[in-house]
Design an enzyme around this catalytic site. Structure first.
Site, PDB file in Angstrom:
ATOM      1  N   LYS A 107     -52.297 -14.013 -92.455  1.00  0.00           N
ATOM      2  CA  LYS A 107     -53.314 -14.276 -91.905  1.00  0.00           C
ATOM      3  C   LYS A 107     -54.435 -13.904 -91.829  1.00  0.00           C
ATOM      4  O   LYS A 107     -55.429 -14.661 -92.392  1.00  0.00           O
ATOM      5  CB  LYS A 107     -53.167 -15.482 -90.264  1.00  0.00           C
ATOM      6  CG  LYS A 107     -51.388 -15.670 -89.813  1.00  0.00           C
ATOM      7  CD  LYS A 107     -51.437 -15.643 -88.374  1.00  0.00           C
ATOM      8  CE  LYS A 107     -50.007 -16.354 -88.132  1.00  0.00           C
ATOM      9  NZ  LYS A 107     -50.376 -16.733 -87.054  1.00  0.00           N
ATOM     10  N   LYS A 114     -57.926 -14.748 -82.110  1.00  0.00           N
ATOM     11  CA  LYS A 114     -57.294 -16.379 -81.827  1.00  0.00           C
ATOM     12  C   LYS A 114     -57.025 -17.422 -80.696  1.00  0.00           C
ATOM     13  O   LYS A 114     -57.160 -16.413 -80.113  1.00  0.00           O
ATOM     14  CB  LYS A 114     -55.157 -15.278 -82.133  1.00  0.00           C
ATOM     15  CG  LYS A 114     -53.900 -16.774 -81.759  1.00  0.00           C
ATOM     16  CD  LYS A 114     -53.313 -16.549 -82.250  1.00  0.00           C
ATOM     17  CE  LYS A 114     -52.590 -15.114 -81.247  1.00  0.00           C
ATOM     18  NZ  LYS A 114     -51.436 -14.663 -81.419  1.00  0.00           N
ATOM     19  N   ASP A 171     -55.427 -10.463 -81.794  1.00  0.00           N
ATOM     20  CA  ASP A 171     -54.758 -11.374 -81.890  1.00  0.00           C
ATOM     21  C   ASP A 171     -53.419 -11.264 -80.994  1.00  0.00           C
ATOM     22  O   ASP A 171     -52.044 -11.870 -81.027  1.00  0.00           O
ATOM     23  CB  ASP A 171     -54.006 -11.090 -83.098  1.00  0.00           C
ATOM     24  CG  ASP A 171     -53.565 -12.059 -83.741  1.00  0.00           C
ATOM     25  OD1 ASP A 171     -53.384 -12.874 -84.080  1.00  0.00           O
ATOM     26  OD2 ASP A 171     -51.624 -11.672 -83.883  1.00  0.00           O
TER      27      ASP A 171
END
Length: 695
Positions: free
Chosen positions: A142, A305, A265
């Site tokens: 990602k 995120k 994240d």
């Protein structure tokens, strides 16, 4: 088997005459159990509904005017009210129909067994086989995906004027928070090939960083820190004291400036509560934002995120980021599974006026900590005045459209998974081609993950001329490579250095301490990069970054790597200025010659190594007329040049073959307190005089 139609398979034709049906059991369900909405059916799927996106586009929120309200004004925005445990009425920042369809599409899967869900999801996602490629996990891919789509703004950052933020002789600093086991960092370490230093904070325990599994990048350039207690902390980012300890640690170890970018994240299991994941994650969002902005340097970047962005609290966080960054966007990379609510906020160019927002987020977090008790019935529901966000048409329109667009995509892919769960013969045939094209576009080799093999150091040495063991060789032709013992040194694989083991002294008198350090003199290979043919000064610059990246404040068990002073010959007087006669423990009160290192320690010098940086038959001299250095070939007339060409540069081998050593044997006077014995033995004055004559 002797079967005859109309008879059984028994000896006398007895027994069952009908064909035994194929088992229709699904997953671990009981035989005959039917899950409504997922019963087997010959359902087809129109693959043209879903567009395969290879060229991803990033849409940025129109920037704010740069005005940041005072802390006092922002404190008036905060609204504390009853705790909220539903999200189905949050229609301010999303179309009501889209929101209800998202929630209902998710709820369908509450009754489906997780293994069936996983298999259907794997078969239906066209980007599924990208996985983690040769990295630790999917998170690494990602990051690779987002970095490439955004013109490598993280691993090769530039300022608003397009100028590189990292100088040629500087390290790229980054922080990775709430990101165990560390896929994001493994990607960055791989991409930068060791020319970076990372700091990480995450929860201790099963979600800790797994540095031993960083196969792609050198984990030696990454240093975890867990808040109060350093390596012995708990890593709970909600705790203000942990935040303060980590922020201070990062600032101290990044030249006081902060890092170039931060990655976050964070997430936790919300099984059975997927529809309110955003509400459950609000404090995690906030704390990641708070720590990130606090450790970033001016102009730095941030990626974090998020999940749904329907509530005023989440929208308010995005609004605050827009106030203090030049550019902000909400982006869902194709490597993020299309059926989930995951997305990322990307912030580019931290502005200088961020202090009020940092103080405000800290105050909000302390309120959230007070409300976190199970006995508390209140919560922080708003952090930005609702009217302020609604009146900002550009911001409101962006958040609304982003939620609608990502929501529709999520609904489509949830329905696709449902179809694939019902019909096990459906398969996304485009997966292989999509993987190949995406990896090529992101400049990531299409390779499989494999653990590095440990080889004999002699074999590795010969193939270069790999992380858990460091070997040394004394340089003698009949000497053997041996495991380094008596001290602990961690080096990245494919690294070959010339070093000296030096006992340095700290303090004086009874409190004096001895510590064995590793003086790194020169390099042949750094993280697999061949530097043998570079100029000596360039090799030294590479080494300077390398040693700096390996420094770990939290690891007192590691031997200290030191870059010794490398001084130009014409500045040799500076070297003698660092010599002092000092009392040394164990020398019977006799003064001994010591060299004061730039580390603040001192050691007993035994001479000077003279390294030639020009390759024979070239020489370097100073033009008194031009006031510049020039190079000339002693065998070729009229070869003088003010440019140092490649043929003039002494390689590592050339430097070693032509090096000289002036040993300070007894009778050599290099300090005023010493006595000079004999004219045949050169002294400091002789050495300096000769150099001055040649200048």
């Amino acid at each position: 088997m002797g079967y005859t139609e109309g008879t059984g398979l028994g000896k006398h034709g007895q027994g069952r005459q009908q064909i035994v049906e194929t088992s229709k059991q699904r997953g671990r369900r009981g035989l005959g159990h039917v899950v409504e909405g997922f019963e087997p059916a010959d359902i087809e799927w129109n693959f043209e509904k879903e567009q395969i996106i290879l060229d991803e586009e990033v849409e940025w929120i129109p920037p704010s005017d740069g005005t940041v309200p005072s802390l006092e004004e922002m404190m008036q925005w905060k609204v504390i009210g009853p705790k909220k445990r539903t999200i189905d009425d949050e229609t301010t920042y999303c179309n009501e129909k889209v929101l209800q369809n998202i929630l209902s599409s998710k709820s369908v899967f509450d009754i489906l067994e997780s293994e069936e869900m996983r298999r259907a999801r794997t078969r239906s996602n066209p980007y599924e086989t990208i996985r983690g490629a040769f990295f630790l996990n999917r998170a690494a891919m990602k990051m690779a995906n987002m970095d490439a789509v955004m013109d490598f703004m993280f691993t090769n950052p530039h300022d608003s004027q397009g100028r590189p933020m990292v100088g040629s002789n500087e390290l790229l600093y980054f922080a990775d928070i709430c990101a165990g086991p560390g896929g994001f960092s493994e990607y960055v370490l791989w991409r930068r090939k060791g020319e970076c230093k990372g700091f990480g904070m995450t929860l201790k325990g099963q979600n800790d960083f797994k540095l031993e599994d960083f196969f792609a990048g050198p984990s030696e350039m990454f240093e975890p820190h867990y808040g109060v207690g350093g390596l012995h902390g708990d890593g709970d980012i909600f705790r203000p004291d942990n935040q303060e300890a980590f922020i201070s640690f990062v600032r101290r170890n990044s030249d006081g400036k902060g890092v170039h970018f931060v990655m976050a994240d964070g997430g936790f299991s919300v099984e059975g509560q997927e529809n309110i994941q955003e509400i459950l994650s609000k404090q995690l969002y906030l704390c990641q934002f708070l720590v990130a902005v606090s450790v970033l340097r001016e102009g730095g970047h941030f990626v974090c995120k998020l999940f749904d962005l329907f509530t005023p609290f989440s929208a308010g966080l995005v609004y605050l980021m827009r106030l203090i960054f030049d550019s902000v966007c909400i982006f869902k990379p194709v490597t993020s599974r299309p059926a989930n609510s995951e997305r990322y906020i990307v912030c580019k160019g931290l502005r200088a006026n961020c202090k009020p927002v940092i103080d405000y987020m800290d105050a909000v977090n302390r309120d959230l900590c007070s409300c976190s008790s199970t006995l508390s019935e209140t919560d922080v529901n708003h952090i930005v005045d609702q009217d302020v966000m609604l009146d900002d048409a550009a911001f409101f329109t962006y958040i609304y459209n982003s939620n609608v667009k990502l929501g529709k995509r999520q609904i489509l892919n949830l329905r696709k998974i449902q179809a694939f769960a019902q019909n096990v013969d459906l398969y996304e045939v485009r997966q292989s081609e999509v993987r190949r094209k995406c990896l090529e576009k992101w400049q990531v080799p299409d390779e499989v993950r494999a653990a590095p093999t440990r080889q004999d150091p002699k074999v590795v040495f010969e193939t270069l001329l790999k992380k858990s063991v460091v070997f040394c060789w004394d340089g003698r032709s009949h000497g053997r490579w041996r495991k380094l013992e008596g001290m602990r040194v961690e080096l990245p694989t494919q690294t070959l250095l010339e070093v000296e083991f030096v006992v340095e002294l700290r303090g004086e008198g009874k409190g004096q301490r001895r510590l064995t350090t590793v003086h790194v003199m020169d390099a042949l290979f750094l993280c697999g990069k061949d530097v043998r043919h570079r100029h000596f000064r360039e090799r030294q610059d590479c080494l300077q970054k390398f040693v700096k990246a390996l420094h770990k404040e939290t690891r007192s068990d590691l031997a200290k790597l030191v870059m010794p002073d490398a001084i130009r010959l014409e500045d040799a007087t500076h070297l003698f200025d660092k010599l002092e006669m000092m009392k040394v423990k164990g020398s019977a009160n006799q003064l001994r010659l010591c060299f004061l290192s730039h580390t603040g320690n001192y050691f007993h010098p035994t001479g000077i190594d003279l390294i030639k940086t020009v390759k024979e038959p070239w020489s370097m001299a100073l033009s008194k007329k031009a006031g510049r250095k020039y190079w000339f070939n002693k065998r070729m007339p009229n070869s003088s040049t003010f440019d140092c060409h490649a043929e003039c540069i002494a390689t590592f081998r050339d430097s070693k073959l032509s090096s000289l050593r002036w040993n300070w044997s007894p009778g050599v006077k290099v300090h005023d307190s010493q006595q000079h014995i004999g004219d045949s033995v050169p002294s400091r004055d002789d050495f300096v005089r000769y150099i001055m004559e040649k200048k």
